[in-house]
Scaffold this motif. Sequence first.
Motif, PDB file in Angstrom:
ATOM      1  N   LEU A   3       0.812  -1.208   0.000  1.00 51.95           N
ATOM      2  CA  LEU A   3       0.000   0.000   0.000  1.00 51.95           C
ATOM      3  C   LEU A   3       0.851   1.266   0.000  1.00 51.95           C
ATOM      4  O   LEU A   3       0.659   2.163  -0.815  1.00 51.95           O
ATOM      5  CB  LEU A   3      -0.942   0.000   1.206  1.00 51.95           C
ATOM      6  N   TRP A   4       1.820   1.353   0.932  1.00 49.98           N
ATOM      7  CA  TRP A   4       2.667   2.538   1.022  1.00 49.98           C
ATOM      8  C   TRP A   4       3.828   2.398   0.048  1.00 49.98           C
ATOM      9  O   TRP A   4       4.606   1.460   0.127  1.00 49.98           O
ATOM     10  CB  TRP A   4       3.183   2.726   2.443  1.00 49.98           C
ATOM     11  N   LEU A   5       3.952   3.339  -0.880  1.00 49.48           N
ATOM     12  CA  LEU A   5       4.948   3.236  -1.938  1.00 49.48           C
ATOM     13  C   LEU A   5       6.159   4.135  -1.709  1.00 49.48           C
ATOM     14  O   LEU A   5       7.086   4.145  -2.527  1.00 49.48           O
ATOM     15  CB  LEU A   5       4.312   3.571  -3.289  1.00 49.48           C
ATOM     16  N   ALA A  24      -2.337   4.251  11.104  1.00 45.72           N
ATOM     17  CA  ALA A  24      -2.059   2.811  11.167  1.00 45.72           C
ATOM     18  C   ALA A  24      -3.215   2.014  10.565  1.00 45.72           C
ATOM     19  O   ALA A  24      -2.998   1.073   9.776  1.00 45.72           O
ATOM     20  CB  ALA A  24      -1.802   2.385  12.609  1.00 45.72           C
ATOM     21  N   ASN A  25      -4.447   2.390  10.912  1.00 46.34           N
ATOM     22  CA  ASN A  25      -5.611   1.679  10.386  1.00 46.34           C
ATOM     23  C   ASN A  25      -5.763   1.854   8.878  1.00 46.34           C
ATOM     24  O   ASN A  25      -6.348   1.011   8.207  1.00 46.34           O
ATOM     25  CB  ASN A  25      -6.878   2.154  11.092  1.00 46.34           C
ATOM     26  N   ALA A  26      -5.218   2.971   8.354  1.00 43.47           N
ATOM     27  CA  ALA A  26      -5.280   3.214   6.910  1.00 43.47           C
ATOM     28  C   ALA A  26      -4.135   2.509   6.176  1.00 43.47           C
ATOM     29  O   ALA A  26      -4.017   2.614   4.952  1.00 43.47           O
ATOM     30  CB  ALA A  26      -5.229   4.715   6.625  1.00 43.47           C
ATOM     31  N   GLY A  27      -3.293   1.800   6.929  1.00 43.35           N
ATOM     32  CA  GLY A  27      -2.222   1.027   6.305  1.00 43.35           C
ATOM     33  C   GLY A  27      -1.022   1.844   5.868  1.00 43.35           C
ATOM     34  O   GLY A  27      -0.256   1.415   5.003  1.00 43.35           O
ATOM     35  N   ILE A  28      -0.847   3.018   6.462  1.00 45.87           N
ATOM     36  CA  ILE A  28       0.276   3.884   6.088  1.00 45.87           C
ATOM     37  C   ILE A  28       1.494   3.566   6.947  1.00 45.87           C
ATOM     38  O   ILE A  28       1.402   3.520   8.177  1.00 45.87           O
ATOM     39  CB  ILE A  28      -0.098   5.374   6.292  1.00 45.87           C
ATOM     40  N   ARG A 198       1.509   9.768  -5.875  1.00 50.19           N
ATOM     41  CA  ARG A 198       1.812   8.374  -6.217  1.00 50.19           C
ATOM     42  C   ARG A 198       2.528   7.639  -5.091  1.00 50.19           C
ATOM     43  O   ARG A 198       3.449   6.850  -5.309  1.00 50.19           O
ATOM     44  CB  ARG A 198       2.620   8.297  -7.521  1.00 50.19           C
ATOM     45  N   LEU A 199       2.068   7.913  -3.874  1.00 52.53           N
ATOM     46  CA  LEU A 199       2.665   7.278  -2.704  1.00 52.53           C
ATOM     47  C   LEU A 199       1.778   6.178  -2.129  1.00 52.53           C
ATOM     48  O   LEU A 199       2.159   5.521  -1.165  1.00 52.53           O
ATOM     49  CB  LEU A 199       2.935   8.346  -1.624  1.00 52.53           C
ATOM     50  N   LEU A 200       0.614   5.988  -2.739  1.00 52.38           N
ATOM     51  CA  LEU A 200      -0.290   4.933  -2.286  1.00 52.38           C
ATOM     52  C   LEU A 200      -0.574   3.970  -3.425  1.00 52.38           C
ATOM     53  O   LEU A 200      -0.738   4.389  -4.577  1.00 52.38           O
ATOM     54  CB  LEU A 200      -1.609   5.534  -1.771  1.00 52.38           C
ATOM     55  N   GLY A 201      -0.678   2.705  -3.097  1.00 53.29           N
ATOM     56  CA  GLY A 201      -0.888   1.674  -4.107  1.00 53.29           C
ATOM     57  C   GLY A 201      -2.350   1.386  -4.382  1.00 53.29           C
ATOM     58  O   GLY A 201      -2.672   0.457  -5.132  1.00 53.29           O
ATOM     59  N   VAL A 202      -3.250   2.187  -3.803  1.00 48.99           N
ATOM     60  CA  VAL A 202      -4.676   1.954  -4.034  1.00 48.99           C
ATOM     61  C   VAL A 202      -5.400   3.293  -4.087  1.00 48.99           C
ATOM     62  O   VAL A 202      -4.956   4.262  -3.489  1.00 48.99           O
ATOM     63  CB  VAL A 202      -5.271   1.057  -2.933  1.00 48.99           C
TER      64      VAL A 202
END
Length: 202
Positions: A3-5, A24-28, A198-202
């Motif tokens: 997720l975090w790019l 944390a819950n957002a997967g970062i 473009r730092l998130l994979g979704v």
Amino acid sequence: MKLWLGKKPLVLASQSRARQTLLANAGIDFEAIPAELDERAVQQASGMTSPGEVAALLAREKSLSVSSRLPDRLVVGADQTLALGSRLFSKPAGRAQAAEQLRALAGGVHELHSAVAVARDGKILFAAATSARMTMRKLDEADIEAYLDEAGDAATSSVGAYQLEGLGVHLFERIEGDYFTILGLPLLQLLAFLRRERLLGV
């Protein structure tokens, strides 16, 4: 899928558990490095009195403060103010002040203003602010004392003497605004910025 790019974790310039939990819950991937900032001094020096402007100023200053110490790192600063009309509230210093704040807020509508800013190398790249309107139910002295007994130290760890994600939810009859604003981080706006970078994979 990752997720975090980003090559390195995001930096959160806050010691707020609520904000850390949201990321944390957002997967970062992030690390928390609190800003060493005298918030009241910064506010007084600015001359600002508008609650929304104060929150935005402090979010920017927090991100810049940590960014200046961490070259080439993306730093998120956030802040929140609580306003009842023109009165700005701060975290209560103890139980007596928490009770006073609850007496002032009970039966009325107050506003929470949350702001976020992202900096890199001492430059602001992004900033956003959101607001929520909170209608607290009428409370008598017995209600306030019972709530403070149950909430314990949590009542003095947040402005307004409540945490909506905890026992503070019992104090309210109506809320207008998103959950993330109430917890002190305009998360949807922050995620949109990270996505554009473009730092998130979704």
